[in-house]
Scaffold this motif. Sequence first.
Motif, PDB file in Angstrom:
ATOM      1  N   SER A 170       0.818  -1.197   0.000  1.00 60.71           N
ATOM      2  CA  SER A 170       0.000   0.000   0.000  1.00 60.71           C
ATOM      3  C   SER A 170       0.865   1.266   0.000  1.00 60.71           C
ATOM      4  O   SER A 170       0.583   2.227  -0.733  1.00 60.71           O
ATOM      5  N   MET A 171       1.934   1.270   0.796  1.00 62.75           N
ATOM      6  CA  MET A 171       2.823   2.434   0.828  1.00 62.75           C
ATOM      7  C   MET A 171       3.487   2.640  -0.524  1.00 62.75           C
ATOM      8  O   MET A 171       3.632   3.774  -0.994  1.00 62.75           O
ATOM      9  N   ARG A 172       3.892   1.552  -1.146  1.00 64.83           N
ATOM     10  CA  ARG A 172       4.520   1.650  -2.464  1.00 64.83           C
ATOM     11  C   ARG A 172       3.526   2.189  -3.499  1.00 64.83           C
ATOM     12  O   ARG A 172       3.877   3.039  -4.340  1.00 64.83           O
ATOM     13  N   TYR A 173       2.299   1.742  -3.428  1.00 64.10           N
ATOM     14  CA  TYR A 173       1.263   2.190  -4.355  1.00 64.10           C
ATOM     15  C   TYR A 173       1.016   3.686  -4.201  1.00 64.10           C
ATOM     16  O   TYR A 173       0.988   4.440  -5.194  1.00 64.10           O
ATOM     17  N   TYR A 174       0.830   4.142  -2.959  1.00 64.14           N
ATOM     18  CA  TYR A 174       0.534   5.557  -2.747  1.00 64.14           C
ATOM     19  C   TYR A 174       1.752   6.443  -2.997  1.00 64.14           C
ATOM     20  O   TYR A 174       1.608   7.607  -3.370  1.00 64.14           O
ATOM     21  N   PHE A 175       2.947   5.901  -2.791  1.00 64.29           N
ATOM     22  CA  PHE A 175       4.139   6.679  -3.125  1.00 64.29           C
ATOM     23  C   PHE A 175       4.173   6.953  -4.628  1.00 64.29           C
ATOM     24  O   PHE A 175       4.483   8.070  -5.058  1.00 64.29           O
ATOM     25  N   MET A 176       3.840   5.944  -5.417  1.00 67.78           N
ATOM     26  CA  MET A 176       3.884   6.107  -6.872  1.00 67.78           C
ATOM     27  C   MET A 176       2.758   7.013  -7.370  1.00 67.78           C
ATOM     28  O   MET A 176       2.962   7.832  -8.274  1.00 67.78           O
ATOM     29  N   THR A 177       1.567   6.887  -6.801  1.00 67.70           N
ATOM     30  CA  THR A 177       0.422   7.644  -7.315  1.00 67.70           C
ATOM     31  C   THR A 177       0.309   9.036  -6.705  1.00 67.70           C
ATOM     32  O   THR A 177      -0.202   9.950  -7.361  1.00 67.70           O
ATOM     33  N   GLU A 178       0.768   9.216  -5.471  1.00 69.55           N
ATOM     34  CA  GLU A 178       0.606  10.502  -4.788  1.00 69.55           C
ATOM     35  C   GLU A 178       1.915  11.292  -4.735  1.00 69.55           C
ATOM     36  O   GLU A 178       2.022  12.387  -5.273  1.00 69.55           O
ATOM     37  N   VAL A 179       2.914  10.716  -4.080  1.00 70.69           N
ATOM     38  CA  VAL A 179       4.134  11.467  -3.780  1.00 70.69           C
ATOM     39  C   VAL A 179       4.962  11.728  -5.034  1.00 70.69           C
ATOM     40  O   VAL A 179       5.385  12.860  -5.290  1.00 70.69           O
ATOM     41  N   LEU A 180       5.205  10.693  -5.822  1.00 71.31           N
ATOM     42  CA  LEU A 180       6.062  10.853  -6.990  1.00 71.31           C
ATOM     43  C   LEU A 180       5.457  11.844  -7.991  1.00 71.31           C
ATOM     44  O   LEU A 180       6.172  12.681  -8.556  1.00 71.31           O
ATOM     45  N   SER A 181       4.153  11.766  -8.202  1.00 68.66           N
ATOM     46  CA  SER A 181       3.515  12.700  -9.133  1.00 68.66           C
ATOM     47  C   SER A 181       3.594  14.133  -8.606  1.00 68.66           C
ATOM     48  O   SER A 181       3.755  15.085  -9.384  1.00 68.66           O
ATOM     49  N   ALA A 182       3.516  14.314  -7.280  1.00 68.63           N
ATOM     50  CA  ALA A 182       3.647  15.652  -6.699  1.00 68.63           C
ATOM     51  C   ALA A 182       5.062  16.185  -6.876  1.00 68.63           C
ATOM     52  O   ALA A 182       5.264  17.378  -7.134  1.00 68.63           O
ATOM     53  N   VAL A 183       6.059  15.303  -6.739  1.00 68.60           N
ATOM     54  CA  VAL A 183       7.457  15.718  -6.924  1.00 68.60           C
ATOM     55  C   VAL A 183       7.692  16.169  -8.370  1.00 68.60           C
ATOM     56  O   VAL A 183       8.327  17.202  -8.627  1.00 68.60           O
ATOM     57  N   ILE A 184       7.164  15.411  -9.330  1.00 70.23           N
ATOM     58  CA  ILE A 184       7.350  15.751 -10.748  1.00 70.23           C
ATOM     59  C   ILE A 184       6.666  17.076 -11.071  1.00 70.23           C
ATOM     60  O   ILE A 184       7.237  17.958 -11.728  1.00 70.23           O
ATOM     61  N   ALA A 185       5.424  17.239 -10.613  1.00 69.47           N
ATOM     62  CA  ALA A 185       4.707  18.493 -10.852  1.00 69.47           C
ATOM     63  C   ALA A 185       5.397  19.660 -10.157  1.00 69.47           C
ATOM     64  O   ALA A 185       5.462  20.775 -10.691  1.00 69.47           O
ATOM     65  N   GLY A 186       5.936  19.421  -8.959  1.00 62.78           N
ATOM     66  CA  GLY A 186       6.647  20.468  -8.238  1.00 62.78           C
ATOM     67  C   GLY A 186       7.914  20.903  -8.953  1.00 62.78           C
ATOM     68  O   GLY A 186       8.235  22.096  -9.013  1.00 62.78           O
ATOM     69  N   ALA A 187       8.650  19.929  -9.504  1.00 62.59           N
ATOM     70  CA  ALA A 187       9.859  20.264 -10.266  1.00 62.59           C
ATOM     71  C   ALA A 187       9.512  21.109 -11.487  1.00 62.59           C
ATOM     72  O   ALA A 187      10.226  22.071 -11.816  1.00 62.59           O
ATOM     73  N   ALA A 188       8.416  20.760 -12.157  1.00 60.57           N
ATOM     74  CA  ALA A 188       7.976  21.561 -13.310  1.00 60.57           C
ATOM     75  C   ALA A 188       7.595  22.971 -12.882  1.00 60.57           C
ATOM     76  O   ALA A 188       7.896  23.956 -13.573  1.00 60.57           O
ATOM     77  N   ALA A 189       6.948  23.105 -11.717  1.00 59.03           N
ATOM     78  CA  ALA A 189       6.548  24.421 -11.227  1.00 59.03           C
ATOM     79  C   ALA A 189       7.764  25.280 -10.900  1.00 59.03           C
ATOM     80  O   ALA A 189       7.784  26.488 -11.191  1.00 59.03           O
ATOM     81  N   ILE A 190       8.782  24.689 -10.301  1.00 58.12           N
ATOM     82  CA  ILE A 190      10.001  25.443  -9.983  1.00 58.12           C
ATOM     83  C   ILE A 190      10.675  25.921 -11.267  1.00 58.12           C
ATOM     84  O   ILE A 190      11.155  27.064 -11.352  1.00 58.12           O
ATOM     85  N   ALA A 191      10.702  25.057 -12.277  1.00 61.95           N
ATOM     86  CA  ALA A 191      11.301  25.450 -13.562  1.00 61.95           C
ATOM     87  C   ALA A 191      10.540  26.626 -14.169  1.00 61.95           C
ATOM     88  O   ALA A 191      11.142  27.567 -14.705  1.00 61.95           O
TER      89      ALA A 191
END
Length: 273
Positions: A170-191
Amino acid sequence: MPRQIWQTASVLGLGASMLSLASLIFQGFELGVSAPIAAMLHFYEAVLSALFGWAEAPLAQLARAVGRWLGAIVRPAPEWKHLFVLVWLYFSTDARSSFMQKRTITATATLALGALVSVAAALASGGGAETGDVLLAVGVPLTGFLLHAIIESVLTTAFYREPGRSLAHSMRYYFMTEVLSAVIAGAAAIAIAVALAPSAGPSWAAIAALSGFVVVRGAYWLLRGLYIGVTNHGPEESWFRRFVRSGSGQFGMLIFSVVLGALLFVALNAGIG
């Protein structure tokens, strides 16, 4: 009753978010505003002032305290009410989805964190304008968004994971669907913020970047809702009905409703002009 309250609040929040985003577009791009649209925006500004006027003094005191801690002058951004509305939209929409799925603990934590991040975004945008630090203006609210993804993943795993699914899975699933997508979107926002800062200034660059973050996250959840609808609908249920019923689909549709509504508002202004 709770469902009716959420539905009413959602409609009002949707309209407010459209007007706030439209107002930021007009100000950020320095667009001319026709008389009818200007009257509507002026009325909306008066409504925001009536709703949030009480917060001006406490927010200014908090800004001074933060400024003393940073050793810099910090003031709330002039457009802080619109920024607050847009950031709050993101968190309240997610909380609504959690409430509808009977995830009360997750929803309550989301609302509490959403209030803090909304205030932090208002202060960080103003602080970035005063110090010239675009990373301060955009980094503080993005940290709040990322923290929200982590907390939501932990709480959902701890209290609401599906029967038969292990804690690790469950932690692996939510890391991929929640956290990782937030990190990618955040990196795009900083750029986006770094690219726009030289021409637009730290405050407006941060506002554009945060808007981009919300749009990217909305697109992600919209696509995820479509995936759920196509692959996870019952034999008596259409894929579209399953898509609309999913929390992901509801979140994505609401975010894009705000964006499209604001753009239509700007187009209406151009047509009247």
